[in-house]
Every structure is written in C-alpha cells, then in structure tokens.
Write an enzyme that holds these catalytic residues in place. Structure first.
Site, short mmCIF file in Angstrom:
data_model
loop_
_atom_site.label_atom_id
_atom_site.label_comp_id
_atom_site.label_asym_id
_atom_site.label_seq_id
_atom_site.Cartn_x
_atom_site.Cartn_y
_atom_site.Cartn_z
N CYS A 2 -40.51 -8.89 53.36
CA CYS A 2 -40.08 -7.78 54.35
C CYS A 2 -39.17 -8.17 54.65
O CYS A 2 -38.06 -8.70 54.87
CB CYS A 2 -40.70 -8.66 55.38
SG CYS A 2 -42.62 -9.52 55.05
N ARG A 27 -38.02 -3.17 51.32
CA ARG A 27 -38.31 -4.52 51.12
C ARG A 27 -39.62 -4.88 51.07
O ARG A 27 -40.01 -5.52 50.97
CB ARG A 27 -37.48 -5.20 51.69
CG ARG A 27 -35.60 -5.11 51.90
CD ARG A 27 -35.49 -5.80 52.88
NE ARG A 27 -35.70 -7.13 53.04
CZ ARG A 27 -34.55 -8.42 52.98
NH1 ARG A 27 -33.76 -7.88 51.95
NH2 ARG A 27 -34.63 -9.41 52.56
N TRP A 74 -44.40 -6.89 53.72
CA TRP A 74 -45.00 -7.12 52.77
C TRP A 74 -45.76 -8.02 52.82
O TRP A 74 -45.53 -9.02 53.11
CB TRP A 74 -43.86 -7.58 51.46
CG TRP A 74 -44.65 -6.99 50.12
CD1 TRP A 74 -45.64 -6.53 49.40
CD2 TRP A 74 -45.12 -7.80 49.27
NE1 TRP A 74 -45.74 -6.88 48.11
CE2 TRP A 74 -45.48 -8.43 48.41
CE3 TRP A 74 -44.67 -9.57 49.31
CZ2 TRP A 74 -46.01 -8.88 47.26
CZ3 TRP A 74 -45.19 -10.82 48.49
CH2 TRP A 74 -45.57 -9.92 47.23
N ASN A 98 -39.78 -12.94 58.04
CA ASN A 98 -40.05 -13.01 56.41
C ASN A 98 -40.02 -14.38 56.07
O ASN A 98 -38.88 -15.36 56.15
CB ASN A 98 -38.70 -12.46 56.10
CG ASN A 98 -39.14 -12.48 54.71
OD1 ASN A 98 -39.83 -12.04 53.92
ND2 ASN A 98 -37.95 -11.71 54.20
N GLY A 99 -41.03 -14.44 55.36
CA GLY A 99 -40.81 -16.13 54.51
C GLY A 99 -42.56 -16.19 54.43
O GLY A 99 -43.50 -15.42 55.03
N GLU A 479 -40.00 -4.16 29.16
CA GLU A 479 -39.34 -3.96 30.11
C GLU A 479 -40.50 -2.51 30.18
O GLU A 479 -40.37 -2.40 31.68
CB GLU A 479 -37.80 -3.33 29.82
CG GLU A 479 -37.48 -2.84 30.98
CD GLU A 479 -37.66 -3.69 32.57
OE1 GLU A 479 -38.04 -4.21 32.79
OE2 GLU A 479 -37.19 -2.25 33.43
N LYS A 483 -42.21 -0.93 33.77
CA LYS A 483 -41.75 -0.01 34.13
C LYS A 483 -42.69 0.57 34.26
O LYS A 483 -43.67 1.37 35.47
CB LYS A 483 -40.65 0.75 33.33
CG LYS A 483 -39.46 -0.10 33.57
CD LYS A 483 -38.50 0.27 35.19
CE LYS A 483 -38.38 -0.68 35.98
NZ LYS A 483 -38.32 -2.28 35.62
N GLU A 486 -45.82 -0.79 37.29
CA GLU A 486 -45.23 -0.86 38.28
C GLU A 486 -45.44 0.40 38.65
O GLU A 486 -45.19 0.35 39.84
CB GLU A 486 -44.00 -1.94 38.60
CG GLU A 486 -43.16 -1.38 37.79
CD GLU A 486 -41.71 -1.93 37.62
OE1 GLU A 486 -41.60 -2.83 39.50
OE2 GLU A 486 -40.30 -1.98 38.01
N HIS A 502 -51.18 -10.18 15.06
CA HIS A 502 -52.09 -11.31 14.94
C HIS A 502 -53.16 -10.74 16.39
O HIS A 502 -53.50 -11.46 16.62
CB HIS A 502 -51.22 -12.40 15.02
CG HIS A 502 -50.55 -12.19 14.28
ND1 HIS A 502 -50.92 -12.97 13.60
CD2 HIS A 502 -48.75 -12.01 13.87
CE1 HIS A 502 -49.84 -13.48 12.23
NE2 HIS A 502 -48.54 -12.43 13.18
N LYS A 602 -39.64 -4.57 46.74
CA LYS A 602 -37.83 -4.80 46.18
C LYS A 602 -37.33 -5.97 45.96
O LYS A 602 -36.70 -6.32 44.41
CB LYS A 602 -36.69 -4.25 46.96
CG LYS A 602 -35.67 -4.20 45.85
CD LYS A 602 -35.87 -3.08 44.29
CE LYS A 602 -34.73 -3.02 44.11
NZ LYS A 602 -34.86 -2.58 42.59
C1 AGP Z 1 -38.52 -4.81 38.51
O1 AGP Z 1 -38.58 -3.31 37.88
C2 AGP Z 1 -39.41 -5.22 39.50
N1 AGP Z 1 -39.44 -4.62 40.31
C3 AGP Z 1 -39.66 -6.63 39.61
O2 AGP Z 1 -40.30 -7.44 38.18
C4 AGP Z 1 -38.47 -7.56 39.45
O3 AGP Z 1 -37.46 -7.52 38.12
C5 AGP Z 1 -38.44 -8.90 40.00
O4 AGP Z 1 -39.12 -8.71 41.20
C6 AGP Z 1 -37.10 -9.62 39.60
O5 AGP Z 1 -36.13 -9.21 40.84
P1 AGP Z 1 -34.65 -9.89 41.13
O6 AGP Z 1 -34.19 -9.42 40.41
O7 AGP Z 1 -34.16 -9.56 42.40
O8 AGP Z 1 -34.91 -11.58 41.46
#
Ligand code: AGP
Length: 607
Positions: A2, A27, A74, A98-99, A479, A483, A486, A502, A602
């Site tokens: 958050c 965030r 969040w 936040n937490g 990766e 992308k 998400e 496999h 984020k």
């Molecule tokens: C990446 O596109 C994602 N948003 C997510 O996997 C991110 O890479 C992951 O949460 C790690 O975040 P960080 O690099 O800030 O540790």
C-alpha cells in the site's frame, strides 16, 4: 503493498494528500482514503476502486484541516471495498497502515472482550482499537503508540492522527518502508521519496523499529527502545514528476522505450570506456574468493537471476544456485563458507526477498543487493549494493528494471570472470564490446513495434500461449509468459524448449500461439527441432531469431520477428524487448489496465 502519506503544516492538506496518493497509486489501487483533523475532530473520506473515485468524492464533499494522512490500498485482509478502505478510525484515533499484523486475530479478540466494536475485516483496525485503549487509560499519544508497537507482530508502516491533537502525526515502521520529509514549517511522511518529491527533497528513512513524532516545525525520531535518535537526512534523487507519461499512452510503454537510455546510463556506472573493461564500485568482499553464489529474487527479478546463473557458470568457474525468495526463506538452505548471496529487486522492499537477505546474513554469507531504489531496505541491509539506473518504474509490469538488472549482472559476471581468471583479457574485451552495443541494438528491436502490434491480434484471442527457449532463452520465455499473464490476463507458460516432449506438448493443438526464442547460438538446432514438433501438431509459431535463424527456419513459422545478430552472451537482454512489446499490445487489445493490472501492486511488501 500500500501507499501512505502524511502532512502537517500550514496548508489545507486534502489536495496535497490526494496528489501524493496519485504518486503512490502504483503501489496499490484497490481503494483509497484520507483523514484530517478539523478543530481536533477526525474527518474522513474513503472510496472503493481507483484514486479518481476518492478525488471525485472529496470534490463533492471537501474536508479542511492542516494535518492529514492518506492511503492507497492493495488488499491483504478484507475485500477491497469502502468499509475496508483506510484510514481506519474510532472516535479517538485515525490511522493508515502498510503491511500485515500477524497477531491481529488475537488482538481483535482481546479488544472485543474489552468492549471494542470492530466495523471491518481488516487487520489494521486492531491497531486503531489498541492505540485507543491505551489513550483512554490516560496515556499520551506517544506512550499509547509505543505501548501498541510492543504488542504488534508482523510488518507495518503507520501514520496516526489523534483527536484533539492538532498538528501531531505519529509514524512508525517495522518491515515496511517509511520516509520523513522535511519542509518549511511543514513535515511529511511517505512510503517512498516519489510520494514526497513535489513537497521536499530532504528525506530521512526511518530504520527498523523507529517511530517519529511530527509537528509542523519538528520531527522527533525514537528507536525501538524509545531513545531519541538522529537519522541522516539525504537529498532525494527523485526530482521530476515520474508520473509524467510524456507522449506515451501508458507508463509501461514509456518505460519500454526508455530502455536504450537507462541501459546506457547503467552501463556508464560500471564501465571504464578508456580501459574498455568493467569497473565495479567498491564491494565488501573479494570476488576472487567466492566459493558459491546464491541468487534470490521474486517474479521478473527472479528471471534476471536465472539468466545470471547461466552466465556465471559459463564465464566464471563459480557454482551458482538461483531460487525464489518465497521458497528459499523457509527451506533452511545450507550455505557455504565464503558464499555470496545476491538479492535482485526493483523496489528493494519485496518482503520475501528481504527476509531471504536476513536469512543469508544469519548464515554469514556476503550479501549483495542489486536494486533500483538506493534508499530501499535491501540497499541498507546488504553488505554491498549495485544499483540499476532505470529511474522510477511506475508500470506494475517490470520492464526497464529487468533489462538494467541483466546489464548489471552481466557486468558482475565479467568482473568475476576476470578476477577468477576464468576468462582472458581478449574474452573479457569481447564481452564488453557486446555489452556496449546493447543500447543501440535495443533501439533496433523497438523499430519492430508496429509488426509486433499486428501479431498481438492473434495472441489476444488465444486461450493459452506458450513461450519456449533454451539456455538463457529459457528465463526469457518465463519472463515473456509472466508479462503476458500479468497485464492481459491470458494464461501463458514459459518452458525450456527441451521440456516440451515431457508433457507440455499435449497442450498443442490447432492455432495455439507458441513464441519461440531462438538466437543463432549453439542451441539453435535443438530449439529448431522442438519448434518443428510444435508445428507438426498445429501450433502457430511466432519465431524470434536473428537474420541467419530466420533464413534457416523462418518460412516454417506463422510469423517471425528479426532480432539483431549479437554475441549470444547479450542475447537475453535483446530478446526481452519483443516479448515485452507483445504483452503490451495484447493487453491493449484486451482492454485491460496496462499500468495497474487487476489484483497486483508494484512491490509486494507483505508475505
Ligand atoms: C514483474 O512484472 C512483476 N510486477 C513482479 O513479478 C515483480 O518482478 C516482483 O514482485 C519482484 O518485485 P521486486 O523486483 O521489486 O522485488
């Protein structure tokens, strides 16, 4: 994760709080709210959904007050709706958090038994009633907070107002970052420097266990023993408004196009152009004496670590293990003498990665944080730090942070090879030359944007999408799938191409899009045969390769994207760009929220 902001000063704070939340929305964006004190009375405005909803509400129902707090959420506990939106309050106290409070159920029961009435499903509300219970026993706000903190288990950053105490904000941090901003007869609290950039550049980060009393003209910081301490005030590096998209429709696209520049900026901090070799900043350990490297990260950063595993083992004679932080932190990993643990993180605040760092330190490992935020918790807690110079990354889907992570890791690999004498000067010079040309080559790939946008139309209607690669192409397949998942919400999987037979090849049927990552390297022929297995079963291959590769096999694919021919060492950096663009354009077609995709935030500063 958050976002939190607090302001106490001479101005009506509500519009400043909303502007600060706008800079924190990346965030978390399930709901948002602000609270102020007006003649000592608590005033609150909260709204479900994006910040624009709160902005509209405050316009309709403005609130005054020269001291206030704000929050973007969040959701961890309780659905993302107005009732669960922060700030949470009773008649004495209002706060944002936040937490995660791990013992909130126990506290909730104890407080309910004492007659407290809970309105929400959140863990945060337990903090409100705990502070309030100490206040009503006659404790000062300061003592009530100190007594409360001693009862909390878990991670938190807090900003708290007290009815009747105009001007006072108390902030606290344990496990989630919190910065104090110093202004002219005005003081601030924020989750990061981005939130405070328009208000002040004079920032101090609270340390673990710290809490702070803010008044318009003073900030008194206490450590977790209650002792008054001084924390260094530094000049924030965040100056211009990172929330400026320029001519781009989305932050993600802006950040994809920033990659040539930020890769170049990052290289410039690690390279001696005269000697044409890598020059790392001072490290607290001797690379030559490292017995084993453990790379730990989450998500996209984990994929960068996987690429580095292949690089380290090819270029230096150091054995490397790469693990997901959420797994590593609980598996009681055995860690060798003279081991180096590398933590890769854009935010430097990811809870699992931070916990893994602390575990590695307890096992006497040399720790190196590779982060994009210099003032982050990981940067402060690791023995050594290497910085990516990607600049603030606002889009939730990580792009420029990833390719600058790869850039830093590639330089670290070359430096390790030189130190360990596992490569000679000629080989090192060759690797350096391939790295220097990357920014220009990334620009070349960006010129395929329109073609990739056209291809996205076919991907956008798919139910499942596969990404295949071998060697360092395998983490890029992972990766690319992440992308796509998400931001477009299409199910996608990244696989080692050799793994298809496999089991996963059972997924192939007519028209399943399969993105094949295949630079002309020593594994090309192997990948080519996997591609043919897919095509034989009706899969439609989008073939990413260089001129030679496309000449050999391009005619078999449904579509090709030509990537410049480069040394295979730097190929993973380059092959990332097309999969980023493909995900972006697919998400556009699907109409999803590219910069703030559903259910995500984020940086995940909770477990
Ligand atoms: C990446 O596109 C994602 N948003 C997510 O996997 C991110 O890479 C992951 O949460 C790690 O975040 P960080 O690099 O800030 O540790």
């Amino acid at each position: 994760m958050c976002g939190i902001i607090g302001i106490t000063g001479r101005h009506t704070v509500a519009p400043l709080l909303i502007d600060g939340l706008r800079r924190l929305e990346y965030r978390g964006y399930d709901s948002a709210g602000i609270a102020t004190l007006v003649n000592g009375e608590i005033q609150r405005r909260r709204a479900e959904g994006k910040l624009i909803n709160l902005d509209t509400l405050v316009e309709k129902r403005p609130i005054d007050g020269l001291v206030g707090i704000g929050h973007t959420r969040w959701a961890t506990h309780g659905r993302p709706n107005e009732i669960n939106a922060h700030p949470h309050a009773d008649k004495n106290v209002v706060l944002v958090h936040n937490g995660i409070i791990e013992n909130f159920q126990e506290l909730r029961q104890e407080l309910t038994d004492k007659g407290h009435h809970f309105e929400t499903d959140t863990d945060t509300e337990a903090i409100v009633h705990l502070v309030s219970s100490f206040l009503t026993k006659g404790n000062s706000p300061q003592d009530s907070v100190s007594l409360t903190l001693s009862r909390l288990e878990g991670a938190f950053s807090l900003a708290i107002l007290f009815a009747g105490y105009d001007g006072l904000i108390i902030g606290a941090r344990r496990g989630s970052p919190l910065a104090v901003g110093y202004g002219e007869c005005e003081m601030y609290l924020g989750s990061d420097a981005i939130a405070l950039a328009p208000l002040t550049q004079n920032i101090c980060y609270l340390e673990e266990g710290d809490w702070v009393e803010l008044l318009p003209e003073s900030a008194v910081i206490h450590d977790n023993n209650g002792t008054i301490v001084n924390r260094p005030i530094c000049q924030s590096s965040v100056s211009e408004d990172p929330n400026n998209k320029g001519n781009f429709e989305h932050f993600m696209l802006k950040e994809i196009y920033e990659q040539p520049t930020v890769i170049g900026d990052t290289l410039n901090t690690l390279f001696n152009p005269w000697k044409r070799t890598v020059t790392l900043p001072e490290l607290t350990f001797n690379l030559g004496k490292i017995s084993r490297i453990t790379i730990i990260a989450c998500g996209t950063s984990f994929h960068a670590g996987l690429v580095a595993k292949y690089w380290f083992e090819k270029v230096s004679d150091v054995p490397v293990e790469c693990d997901l932080a959420s797994e590593f932190r609980y598996r009681e990993a055995r860690m060798p003498k003279d081991g180096l643990a590398i933590f890769v993180s854009q935010s430097g605040e990811t809870a699992d990665t931070l916990a893994a760092l602390r575990y590695a330190k307890s096992k006497k490992q040399h720790t190196l944080a590779l982060v994009n935020v210099a003032e982050s918790s990981m940067a402060r807690e690791a023995d050594s730090v290497l910085l990516t110079l990607a600049g603030p990354e606002i889009g939730v889907a990580s792009t420029k942070a990833f390719t600058t992570q790869l850039t830093v890791l590639a330089c670290l690999v070359v430096a390790t090879g030189i130190t360990k004498r596992s490569i000679n000067n000629k080989q090192a010079a060759s690797y350096c030359r391939s790295l220097i040309e990357i920014p220009a080559r990334v620009n070349d790939v960006l010129s395929h944007d329109q073609k990739i946008s056209d291809l996205a139309r076919e991907v956008a209607v798919a139910k499942d999408v596969l990404y295949l690669g071998r060697g360092t192409g395998f983490p890029i397949a992972l990766e690319g799938a992440l992308k796509l998942k998400e931001i477009s919400y299409i199910h996608a999987e990244g696989y080692a191409a050799g793994e298809m037979k496999h089991g996963p090849i059972a997924l192939i049927e007519d028209n399943v899009p399969v993105i094949v990552i295949a630079p002309s390297d020593e594994l090309f022929e192997k990948t080519a045969s996997n591609m043919q297995e897919v095509i034989a079963r009706g899969g439609r291959v989008i073939f990413l390769s260089d001129k030679d590769g496309i000449k050999k096999l391009g005619r078999m694919a449904a579509a090709t994207i030509e990537v410049p021919t480069v040394d295979s060492f730097v190929a993973p950096i380059l092959y990332t760009i097309p999969v980023q663009l493909l995900a972006y354009h697919t998400a556009l077609i699907k109409g999803s929220d590219v910069d703030q995709p559903r259910n995500l935030a984020k940086s995940v500063t909770v477990e």
